[in-house]
Enzyme design. Sequence first.
Site, mmCIF file in Angstrom:
data_model
loop_
_atom_site.group_PDB
_atom_site.id
_atom_site.type_symbol
_atom_site.label_atom_id
_atom_site.label_comp_id
_atom_site.label_asym_id
_atom_site.label_seq_id
_atom_site.Cartn_x
_atom_site.Cartn_y
_atom_site.Cartn_z
ATOM 1 N N ASP A 1 -2.396 -1.421 9.742
ATOM 2 C CA ASP A 1 -2.509 -1.493 8.284
ATOM 3 C C ASP A 1 -3.049 -2.832 7.785
ATOM 4 O OD1 ASP A 1 -1.491 1.079 7.981
ATOM 5 O OD2 ASP A 1 0.583 0.373 7.831
ATOM 6 N N LYS B 1 0.835 -1.213 0.000
ATOM 7 C CA LYS B 1 0.000 0.000 0.000
ATOM 8 C C LYS B 1 0.858 1.247 0.000
ATOM 9 C CE LYS B 1 0.852 1.551 4.336
ATOM 10 N NZ LYS B 1 1.563 2.777 4.650
HETATM 11 O O1 C5P Z 1 -0.305 -0.718 14.470
HETATM 12 P P1 C5P Z 1 1.131 -0.950 14.169
HETATM 13 O O2 C5P Z 1 1.706 -2.094 14.938
HETATM 14 O O3 C5P Z 1 1.420 -1.017 12.712
HETATM 15 O O4 C5P Z 1 1.878 0.340 14.678
HETATM 16 C C1 C5P Z 1 3.254 0.363 14.924
HETATM 17 C C2 C5P Z 1 3.587 1.573 15.786
HETATM 18 O O5 C5P Z 1 3.376 2.772 15.012
HETATM 19 C C3 C5P Z 1 2.707 1.736 17.013
HETATM 20 O O6 C5P Z 1 3.218 1.033 18.098
HETATM 21 C C4 C5P Z 1 2.765 3.243 17.238
HETATM 22 O O7 C5P Z 1 3.975 3.592 17.883
HETATM 23 C C5 C5P Z 1 2.843 3.788 15.833
HETATM 24 N N1 C5P Z 1 1.501 4.181 15.327
HETATM 25 C C6 C5P Z 1 0.921 5.353 15.814
HETATM 26 N N2 C5P Z 1 -0.307 5.736 15.356
HETATM 27 C C7 C5P Z 1 -0.965 4.994 14.425
HETATM 28 C C8 C5P Z 1 -0.384 3.806 13.911
HETATM 29 C C9 C5P Z 1 0.857 3.431 14.386
HETATM 30 O O8 C5P Z 1 1.503 6.043 16.649
HETATM 31 N N3 C5P Z 1 -2.160 5.402 13.996
#
Ligand code: C5P
Length: 316
Positions: A151, A21
Amino acid sequence: MASNARTTPEAPPVMVRVAAKLNLALGVGPLGEDGYHPLATVFEAVGIYDQIAVASRSDEEIRITVEGPQADLVPLDSSNLAYRAAELMRDRWAGAHLGADIRIEKSIPVAGGMAGGSADAAGTLLACSVLWDLDTGPDDLQQLGAELGSDVPFALVGGVALGRGRGDRLVPVISRGTHHWVFATSCQGLSTPQVYRRFDELGGAGGNWVPTALIAALTSGDIDTVAGCLGNDLQDAALDLRPDLAGVLEAGTEAGALAGLVSGSGPTTAFLVSDEATGRTVAKALLELSQVHDVRVVRGPVPGAQLLPGTLQARM
Ligand code: C5P
């Protein structure tokens, strides 16, 4: 619970293809108490694919193998999102006695801001649901996906979608026509949490507004307006961590791209071009830069996680 004998080790593997993406717009609000930033983002799935094959095992182990030029950068343990996807699906829907061999053919850049790990998790969820013959509907997969990562839900559906919340609450967006993209990958990845942290340190200048002008331009197929509306609130943070990316963005637009931006949390950069021939010209110019590892000329939007047809035939 798994309902029939397709869980035997002799069952053929289930194969899934899942796309990378790009965030056409990524509006980031202030850090919340849950440790996440509220987003308003428009995702587009683009034609760079990982392929996932999931096969049953005679024991309850989950094993991962990875192939592809960046395979050595991918963890094979429970820190791999695909591992966690199989484990979650098993614990929530199947049965603790089930194991899986997960083979990932990796083409999506690793730690590149194109949600490669999330794509593998989405593909694994779909493949396991078929392999184990589970009664999971799209909403169930979405819910499991959101638990795994922000994602993952989009990687399941693909196309073009508006994402709110952490990026996991999705609404499809009508997008007319095909978009031609050039992606420039980098030798070294960037960590998403680190980029969000730098975004906060820099004052978190963004706002999670719904990009209505972009959505209107996508719906009408007005590519020049789409190009003018592309934007990424994480770009300044990514450029602060990787100043060399500024030169890549400049070179891409100089070579004829309509617009360029950092993809998600980077370091991959994305360039919208008017057609494939211009894409090849831009790609050639970008490849000359020492900070560019590789280039891809691809189209979007494309669908999300899909079973590969050969699998369906083999299993009928
Ligand atoms: O959800 P995911 O594991 O992909 O996110 C990785 C990190 O990215 C989270 O732990 C957070 O620190 C950051 N993040 C964030 N806000 C979001 C998505 C991700 O701060 N909306």
